[in-house]
Design an enzyme around this catalytic site. Structure first.
Site, PDB file in Angstrom:
ATOM      1  N   GLY A 132      -3.978  11.184 -19.538  1.00  0.00           N
ATOM      2  CA  GLY A 132      -4.292   9.846 -20.149  1.00  0.00           C
ATOM      3  C   GLY A 132      -3.147   9.750 -21.158  1.00  0.00           C
ATOM      4  N   GLU A 170      -2.945   7.900  -4.512  1.00  0.00           N
ATOM      5  CA  GLU A 170      -3.175   7.093  -5.796  1.00  0.00           C
ATOM      6  C   GLU A 170      -3.279   5.635  -5.594  1.00  0.00           C
ATOM      7  OE1 GLU A 170      -1.132   8.406  -9.130  1.00  0.00           O
ATOM      8  OE2 GLU A 170      -1.757   6.860 -10.487  1.00  0.00           O
ATOM      9  N   ASP A 182       6.539   8.186 -10.399  1.00  0.00           N
ATOM     10  CA  ASP A 182       5.930   9.402 -11.002  1.00  0.00           C
ATOM     11  C   ASP A 182       5.956  10.579  -9.854  1.00  0.00           C
ATOM     12  OD1 ASP A 182       5.361   7.825 -12.920  1.00  0.00           O
ATOM     13  OD2 ASP A 182       3.387   7.625 -12.562  1.00  0.00           O
TER      14      ASP A 182
HETATM   15  C1  GLA Z   1       2.847   4.233 -14.139  1.00  0.00           C
HETATM   16  C2  GLA Z   1       2.979   3.872 -12.697  1.00  0.00           C
HETATM   17  C3  GLA Z   1       4.494   4.070 -12.423  1.00  0.00           C
HETATM   18  C4  GLA Z   1       5.288   2.895 -13.126  1.00  0.00           C
HETATM   19  C5  GLA Z   1       4.985   3.137 -14.473  1.00  0.00           C
HETATM   20  C6  GLA Z   1       5.584   1.983 -15.262  1.00  0.00           C
HETATM   21  O1  GLA Z   1       3.066   5.388 -14.642  1.00  0.00           O
HETATM   22  O2  GLA Z   1       2.363   5.262 -11.898  1.00  0.00           O
HETATM   23  O3  GLA Z   1       4.596   3.854 -10.881  1.00  0.00           O
HETATM   24  O4  GLA Z   1       5.140   1.906 -12.477  1.00  0.00           O
HETATM   25  O5  GLA Z   1       3.604   2.962 -14.784  1.00  0.00           O
HETATM   26  O6  GLA Z   1       6.940   2.016 -15.256  1.00  0.00           O
END
Ligand code: GLA
Length: 395
Positions: A132, A170, A182
């Site tokens: 988190g 996700e 990510d």
């Molecule tokens: C989260 C989402 C990513 C991206 C970021 C903001 O981490 O999982 O895909 O959108 O926020 O840049």
């Protein structure tokens, strides 16, 4: 006297292997040894925030702290995490539980569609990442689990399949309207490189980054992130629909250029204008950041990080007071630049400082933060690290 962050602390966290932790947890929980293991890193996004679901570029770095999943075939699904709560027996078709097990259930459901899931498994997961803190602990979990379980099923997924399984887990199962940044860096990360990922085309460009980054955690858990992120994403979709009345061929907001901004501002409802302005200016900053990093100009990179933070604060409104404070303190103490990284509404700040000054800069930030908020922030450093990998399990 500012509190000097111990160099020992972060490096000892990094040395403690997540695979070793997961294996001990597995053995203690299931009284047997796991058959396979895999791990995947968290990430710090250098710049390119909230651009990945708008067709723009992102420039993340995989960090040295990782999540591991170790597993063995079984007739049921039994999951255990080092976050506590003991062994959880889960049903794949039952309603999700709104906790970490949902991510794994999402992965298994997706693997099934590729015939790459075992019939059941005992799984232990452990992490050296803070949860988190905006460092993508969720993608580290889904990518590591997807890799471990597909190996258990005797399938070798391509990197693209791994990204997609983790993303869909996700997005479709947990319900976070994230982009693919990510999962992409968790799969494709490489030691001493940042990754420029053009989300509209899928193009990946490695940018050498031998340097070190400091992470200063705000300590504000971004529990509301999914809600806020989903809300921003809806605003962007709404803005795109308005823009299409005027530019019917527009596919993504990131295709707009700075020259389009005045016309956009005349046509869109006022609350949506700053959201689009952030996406457009961040797109320009991110591509420039990749170029200046490639040329080794860390001073200019730092300015871009700072401008990126200001854009998040003023236009995207995704920062928190603690992050704004850390960025301001970093700049007062001669960092090259700093910005809130990840989705926002809490999480962590990435600080880029001249190597000779970095110990002093972070010590001063820690001191300032403690004087203002009455507690010391968690601070640690990392270099760019490798993406997902199979783990040889410790004896
Ligand atoms: C989260 C989402 C990513 C991206 C970021 C903001 O981490 O999982 O895909 O959108 O926020 O840049």
């Amino acid at each position: 006297m500012p509190h000097i962050p111990s160099q020992e602390k972060p490096s000892s966290i990094e040395r403690r292997s997540s695979a070793r932790l997961a294996t001990s947890l597995f053995t203690a929980s299931f009284s047997s040894r796991p058959a396979v293991g895999a791990s995947a890193p968290g990430r710090v996004n250098l710049i390119g925030e909230h651009t990945d679901y708008n067709g723009g570029p992102v420039l993340p770095v995989a960090v040295e702290r990782r999540t591991a999943a170790v597993a063995r075939i079984a007739n049921r699904w039994s999951l255990v995490s080092d976050a506590g709560g003991g062994v959880q027996e889960v049903e794949l078709d039952a309603p999700l539980r709104r906790n970490w097990t949902d991510y794994i259930i999402g992965v298994v459901r997706e693997l099934r569609t590729l015939h790459a899931a075992p019939r059941g498994a005992e799984i232990a997961v452990a992490t050296t990442l803070p949860i988190g803190a905006g460092l993508s602990s969720s993608a580290a979990l889904t990518v590591a689990t997807a890799k471990a379980l597909s190996l258990l099923a005797g399938k070798r997924l391509t990197p693209a399949q791994l990204v997609e399984v983790a993303f869909r887990a996700e997005y479709h199962h947990v319900g976070v309207r994230c982009g693919r940044m990510d999962q992409t860096i968790a799969v494709h990360g490489e030691s001493r490189s940042a990754l420029l990922f053009e989300t509209a085309t899928g193009e990946l460009r490695r940018v050498p980054f031998p340097g070190r980054l400091w992470i200063v955690e705000t300590g504000v858990p971004h529990r509301l992130t999914a809600g806020e992120l989903n809300r921003r994403r809806r605003e962007c979709e709404e803005a795109l629909a308005f823009c299409r009345d005027w530019r019917p061929a527009l596919r993504h907001l990131a295709q707009l250029s700075a020259a389009d901004l005045p016309e956009m501002a005349r046509r869109l409802p006022p609350p949506l204008v700053p959201r689009v302005r952030h996406v457009v200016t961040e797109t320009v900053r991110t591509r420039e950041a990749a170029d200046v990093l490639a040329g080794g100009d860390l001073r200019r990179l730092g300015r871009l990080l700072l401008e990126g933070h200001e854009s998040l604060r003023v236009d995207y409104q995704s920062t928190v007071a603690e992050a704004d404070f850390i960025v301001k303190s970093a700049m007062e103490h001669e960092a090259y630049g700093a910005r809130l990284t990840g989705a926002g509404w809490g999480g962590a700040v990435v600080v880029l400082a001249p190597e000779m000054l970095e110990a002093r800069v972070v010590a001063e930030i820690g001191g300032d933060f403690a004087a203002r908020f009455g507690r010391h922030p968690e601070m640690w450093n990392t270099r760019a690290a490798a993406g997902v990998r199979r783990e040889a399990l410790p004896e």
